[in-house]
Design an enzyme around this catalytic site. Structure first.
Site, short mmCIF file in Angstrom:
data_model
loop_
_atom_site.label_atom_id
_atom_site.label_comp_id
_atom_site.label_asym_id
_atom_site.label_seq_id
_atom_site.Cartn_x
_atom_site.Cartn_y
_atom_site.Cartn_z
N ASP A 63 -9.58 11.22 -2.32
CA ASP A 63 -8.60 10.73 -3.30
C ASP A 63 -7.73 11.96 -3.55
O ASP A 63 -8.24 12.99 -4.04
CB ASP A 63 -9.31 10.26 -4.58
CG ASP A 63 -8.31 9.79 -5.63
OD1 ASP A 63 -7.17 10.34 -5.67
OD2 ASP A 63 -8.65 8.90 -6.41
N ASN A 90 0.63 11.58 3.82
CA ASN A 90 1.28 10.27 3.77
C ASN A 90 0.98 9.52 2.47
O ASN A 90 1.85 8.78 1.99
CB ASN A 90 0.80 9.45 4.98
CG ASN A 90 1.10 7.98 4.82
OD1 ASN A 90 2.24 7.55 4.95
ND2 ASN A 90 0.08 7.18 4.49
N TYR A 165 9.63 7.69 -8.98
CA TYR A 165 9.31 7.77 -7.54
C TYR A 165 10.39 8.54 -6.78
O TYR A 165 10.09 9.48 -6.04
CB TYR A 165 9.14 6.37 -6.96
CG TYR A 165 9.04 6.37 -5.45
CD1 TYR A 165 7.85 6.73 -4.82
CD2 TYR A 165 10.12 6.01 -4.64
CE1 TYR A 165 7.74 6.75 -3.43
CE2 TYR A 165 10.03 6.02 -3.26
CZ TYR A 165 8.84 6.40 -2.66
OH TYR A 165 8.75 6.42 -1.29
N LYS A 169 10.11 12.33 -4.84
CA LYS A 169 10.34 12.62 -3.43
C LYS A 169 11.38 13.74 -3.26
O LYS A 169 11.32 14.50 -2.29
CB LYS A 169 10.74 11.34 -2.67
CG LYS A 169 9.62 10.28 -2.63
CD LYS A 169 8.40 10.72 -1.81
CE LYS A 169 7.41 9.59 -1.60
NZ LYS A 169 6.25 9.94 -0.79
N THR A 208 5.60 -2.92 3.97
CA THR A 208 4.20 -2.59 3.63
C THR A 208 3.91 -3.11 2.22
O THR A 208 4.83 -3.55 1.50
CB THR A 208 3.95 -1.06 3.62
OG1 THR A 208 4.71 -0.49 2.54
CG2 THR A 208 4.34 -0.40 4.93
N1 NAP Z 1 7.16 1.48 2.73
C1 NAP Z 1 8.35 2.07 2.64
O1 NAP Z 1 9.41 1.42 2.78
C2 NAP Z 1 8.44 3.55 2.38
C3 NAP Z 1 9.72 4.14 2.36
C4 NAP Z 1 9.83 5.50 2.17
C5 NAP Z 1 8.68 6.26 1.99
N2 NAP Z 1 7.45 5.67 2.00
C6 NAP Z 1 6.28 6.53 1.81
O2 NAP Z 1 5.34 6.27 2.83
C7 NAP Z 1 4.02 6.59 2.36
C8 NAP Z 1 3.08 5.46 2.71
O3 NAP Z 1 3.58 4.29 2.10
P1 NAP Z 1 3.22 2.82 2.59
O4 NAP Z 1 4.47 2.06 2.57
O5 NAP Z 1 2.39 2.86 3.81
O6 NAP Z 1 2.35 2.35 1.33
P2 NAP Z 1 0.98 1.53 1.19
O7 NAP Z 1 0.90 0.44 2.19
O8 NAP Z 1 0.91 1.21 -0.26
O9 NAP Z 1 -0.13 2.62 1.55
C9 NAP Z 1 -0.34 3.70 0.71
C10 NAP Z 1 -1.54 4.46 1.22
O10 NAP Z 1 -1.72 5.58 0.34
C11 NAP Z 1 -3.06 5.55 -0.13
N3 NAP Z 1 -3.18 6.18 -1.44
C12 NAP Z 1 -2.50 5.87 -2.57
N4 NAP Z 1 -2.95 6.65 -3.58
C13 NAP Z 1 -3.91 7.46 -3.05
C14 NAP Z 1 -4.74 8.47 -3.57
N5 NAP Z 1 -4.70 8.83 -4.86
N6 NAP Z 1 -5.61 9.10 -2.74
C15 NAP Z 1 -5.66 8.76 -1.45
N7 NAP Z 1 -4.94 7.79 -0.89
C16 NAP Z 1 -4.06 7.16 -1.69
C17 NAP Z 1 -3.43 4.07 -0.17
O11 NAP Z 1 -4.85 3.96 -0.24
P3 NAP Z 1 -5.58 2.63 -0.87
O12 NAP Z 1 -5.59 1.61 0.22
O13 NAP Z 1 -6.91 3.16 -1.25
O14 NAP Z 1 -4.75 2.21 -2.04
C18 NAP Z 1 -2.83 3.63 1.15
O15 NAP Z 1 -3.66 3.99 2.22
C19 NAP Z 1 4.19 6.87 0.86
O16 NAP Z 1 4.18 8.27 0.64
C20 NAP Z 1 5.55 6.27 0.52
O17 NAP Z 1 6.15 6.93 -0.55
C21 NAP Z 1 7.31 4.33 2.18
#
Ligand code: NAP
Length: 255
Positions: A63, A90, A165, A169, A208
């Site tokens: 975590d 990530n 958020y 970033k 996602t």
């Molecule tokens: N999706 C987009 O359009 C987008 C755009 C720009 C940037 N991003 C960035 O991409 C990254 C991944 O996002 P995603 O879209 O893949 O989101 P997601 O599907 O919500 O996945 C987030 C991941 O982070 C994990 N996580 C959250 N809090 C945590 C913690 N305290 N300790 C360990 N793991 C933790 C979650 O684990 P659990 O399954 O245990 O919750 C999950 O594996 C993020 O940094 C986000 O800001 C995403």
């Protein structure tokens, strides 16, 4: 490429796609999925194997807001693999402020910054000694297009409901710049070990759970920038830069 690669938040979304896509193209590397629970990591490994991944896959429980869990994982990786070549930070969150109450404002900012900035600094700091044992250590932070002040001040984005958020970033990008400067400025005994190259990237708007699957890109396309960085020659991309993969090419994103 034969490396030991750790990806946080790898059980779903972009983190999962980063492992999937890199492991398909670099099957000789070892991929360590960092997840909040062992079960989530093991389920992800079952899925990855179903998708044809033959690379070596492992799980550590982290975590990112819990220092003890990070240290325990670092000790386990040190014992089993002796070093780390690449860390992909990530894991991240975006939370909406529940009400206009001041307490909710503080909660949304503090929780978001703790997870998206402070925890990334902490995870990186704990893994730095293991990274320095690699001949080509790299750290990639998963940021956002909204971290680009130039793009945010232009017409690129509509107003956001997740202000904390976006700002977190921007801070993450600033952290990348400072981490690289500190790394480049190491002197004397501190210079022991390889220089770590830091990068910050934007995956683009991906479908996602993070955004209720409203993104426009497949997470695999969002992961591409990380895959390219993982497979790039050392020095191919300037250390300390902000990158994306769009329109079929890697390019620098304006700060
Ligand atoms: N999706 C987009 O359009 C987008 C755009 C720009 C940037 N991003 C960035 O991409 C990254 C991944 O996002 P995603 O879209 O893949 O989101 P997601 O599907 O919500 O996945 C987030 C991941 O982070 C994990 N996580 C959250 N809090 C945590 C913690 N305290 N300790 C360990 N793991 C933790 C979650 O684990 P659990 O399954 O245990 O919750 C999950 O594996 C993020 O940094 C986000 O800001 C995403």
């Amino acid at each position: 490429m034969s490396s030991i690669i750790l990806v946080t938040g790898a059980n779903r979304g972009i983190g999962f796609a980063i492992v999937q896509s890199t492991a398909l193209r670099a099957p000789n590397s070892i991929y360590i999925l960092s997840c909040r629970s062992q079960g989530a990591g093991e389920d992800a490994i079952v899925e990855l194997k179903k998708l044809g991944i033959t690379a070596s896959l492992d799980v550590v429980v982290i975590d990112v807001t819990d220092d003890a869990s990070i240290i325990e994982a670092k000790d386990a990786i040190e014992k089993k693999y002796g070093k780390l070549d690449m860390l992909v930070n990530n894991a991240g969150i975006a939370i909406l402020q529940k009400t206009t109450e001041l307490a909710d404002l503080r909660d949304s900012f503090n929780t978001t910054f703790n997870e998206n900035v402070t925890s990334i600094a902490a995870v990186t700091s704990i893994f730095l000694p293991l990274l320095r044992l690699s001949s080509d250590p790299r750290v990639i932070h998963v940021s956002s297009g909204r971290a680009s002040i130039q793009r945010s001040t232009g017409d690129n984005f509509p107003p956001t409901a997740a202000v904390a958020y976006s700002i977190s970033k921007v801070a993450l990008n600033a952290l990348t710049i400072e981490q690289q400067k500190v790394e480049n400025g190491r002197t004397g005994n501190e210079r022991d070990g390889s220089r770590v190259d830091f990068y910050t990237i934007t995956p683009g708007h991906c479908k996602t759970a993070f955004n209720g699957y409203r993104g426009t890109k497949d997470p695999l396309d969002g992961a591409e920038v990380v895959v390219r960085l993982a497979m790039a020659r050392r020095g191919e991309w300037k250390a300390g830069s902000f990158l994306e993969f769009e329109d079929g090419a890697m390019r620098e994103v304006p700060w």
